[in-house]
Scaffold this active site. Structure first.
Site, short mmCIF file in Angstrom:
data_model
loop_
_atom_site.label_atom_id
_atom_site.label_comp_id
_atom_site.label_asym_id
_atom_site.label_seq_id
_atom_site.Cartn_x
_atom_site.Cartn_y
_atom_site.Cartn_z
CG ASP B 25 -1.74 1.21 1.36
OD1 ASP B 25 -2.35 1.61 0.35
OD2 ASP B 25 -1.79 1.82 2.45
CG ASP B 27 -1.31 8.45 2.25
OD1 ASP B 27 -0.24 8.81 2.77
OD2 ASP B 27 -2.35 9.13 2.32
CE LYS B 221 -5.29 -0.89 -1.24
NZ LYS B 221 -4.27 -0.14 -0.51
CG ASP B 246 -1.91 2.57 6.31
OD1 ASP B 246 -2.29 2.13 5.20
OD2 ASP B 246 -2.35 3.64 6.79
#
Lengths: 300, 300
Positions: B25, B27, B221, B246
């Protein structure tokens, strides 16, 4: 409990004798599209002559009530503006009378002229709505700074044919403040028009529910808040009030949710097999083939 | 099963030895907003030097991948276009490779240039999208006759900053035909921008789900269809692939749904207490404070 099928003259007379107020859904009960159903005019006159009160309850929030009244007139039905309760009007009444929305606060509207007129009538201030400055694309500077009016105390969403990303974004920003109320005129997923089904208020407001993660107060059928709003203006004894509609899932459910009796007519969406096969856990108290059958209760 | 906390040099070495491919991922893992997180550049280089494959997986569908690549470059990260999988690209790959969308059919797009570019690259024809003739108010004649293209075989909805009632109406009309596929690039309810949260693709597509009553295939996702799409282009052994993200509810869930291992970093949305208190039924296989910690596995 099973629904009582109104068939004989004495059925109709008994039914009429139980109520002082009749609330009507419109499409599917009084008319189909642009065509009046049989004997509707005579039936409404007959009910009035019997000294009953009547009112018309619709989820349509797009048109101002005056335009809706015009539709009645064009079909030969003489109704007063005060007898028409659409979901814009019920939203304005709910804000004014039920939750007593503070005078110093404003509403941020997503919706059209219909909503604005009703808020104006109740002396409630608003921004957004048909304001031409809101009918534009979102700009880079909006992503950095969406100018907000700190006096906004509620977001009210109705059907808006000029919906855009800027309006959704601004409404979302207001809704991030938990103190800002969130109202939606009705939860209808589709809006029937001449060429077929179009997205309804319940669909157009879905981005706000989804992005804010908040719940809203819905002011239309089948939500009892609509009856609270009507009651705040149009006085009636709930135990002697009957709602006449053509849809189990909106009209009949609305009556159940609101604690009044209901009667299904078979001229619209819901058909007799739902009652005969008992396939729904929502049942009307009464049902009859069509509204015009009530004339059978007449002496002449 | 509890998540293994990576702490020691041997933890990191063991972790790296188990996988040939790392999916990231962006950000919250590589950067926060416009700031690179510590040692990210060195860590990616280190992983590459170890002979591992890497790819970047993002739900952002708005920008074409070239622009996304620019962001990597500006932050000093040298990545190839083929290593970037955003949800527009995965949508196009899914249509082309997974469901083998018929050549003679077209897509009706709600979305921007990003989607169009990816469909173009896969040789898939489309209408709608950035077409200026769709950026207008709905008219009375549209309510009577929404002109439709009979060759449309799918509606594909991404984030569209020029969303309007006409586009929703036309998409609804296509979706009334059950044979027309319904795809949405991702289900994100919000879209983070510099000034805060804006409505995401999952929110902007909600009117279509609501009014059509249909289910859609989501390509981002946490939906496993995104991995299917990535796999159709970027070959890897699933049992030796780890997703590093995250967010428990998107990244880690995505890995679970897709049958690959996952590692949570604590530099973004989900915090360590979710793991320590075991408050989620979705658990990563591994977790570590930040991606840069993987450098600890280095010999030097």
């Amino acid at each position: 409990m099973s629904a009582k099928h109104l068939i004989t003259k004495s059925d109709y007379r008994n039914f009429l004798s139980k109520f002082d107020t009749f609330l009507f859904d419109c499409d599917g009960v009084l008319w189909k599209g642009t065509e009046l159903l049989p004997n509707v005019q005579q039936t409404l006159n007959f009910i009035r002559l019997k000294g009953k009160s009547i009112a018309f309850v619709t989820n349509n929030s797009l048109k101002p009530r005056e335009e809706y009244q015009k539709k009645f007139m064009e079909l030969g039905l003489d109704v007063k503006l005060d007898e028409i309760f659409n979901s814009s009007y019920s939203a304005a009444l709910y804000l004014k009378n039920v939750i007593k929305f503070p005078k110093e606060k404003k509403i941020y509207i997503i919706g059209g002229e219909g909503l604005e007129k009703e808020l104006n009538r109740q002396g409630i201030e608003y921004i957004g709505g048909t304001d031409p400055s809101e009918r534009r694309d979102i700009k880079t500077e909006d992503f950095e700074n969406l100018k907000l009016d700190p006096s906004v105390g509620a977001v009210l969403c109705g059907l808006d044919l000029h919906i855009n990303y800027l309006k959704y974004s601004r409404a979302l920003r207001y809704l991030e403040n938990e103190k800002v109320l969130f109202l939606i005129t009705n939860s209808d997923s589709t809006y029937p028009a001449s060429g077929g089904l179009f997205p309804g208020t319940g669909s157009c407001s879905a981005p706000l529910l989804n992005s804010s993660g908040r719940k809203a107060i819905f002011l239309g059928k089948p939500n009892p808040e609509m009856l609270q709003a009507i009651e705040s203006k149009f006085k009636f004894n709930k135990s002697r009030t009957c709602f006449i509609g053509d849809r189990i899932d909106t009209d009949i459910l609305f009556a159940k949710n609101s604690g009044i009796k209901s009667c299904l007519v078979l001229t619209g969406i819901s058909k007799e097999d739902v009652i005969l096969k008992n396939t729904s856990n929502i049942m009307p108290d009464y049902y009859m083939e069509m509204l015009g059958n009530l004339l059978n209760a007449d002496d002449i």
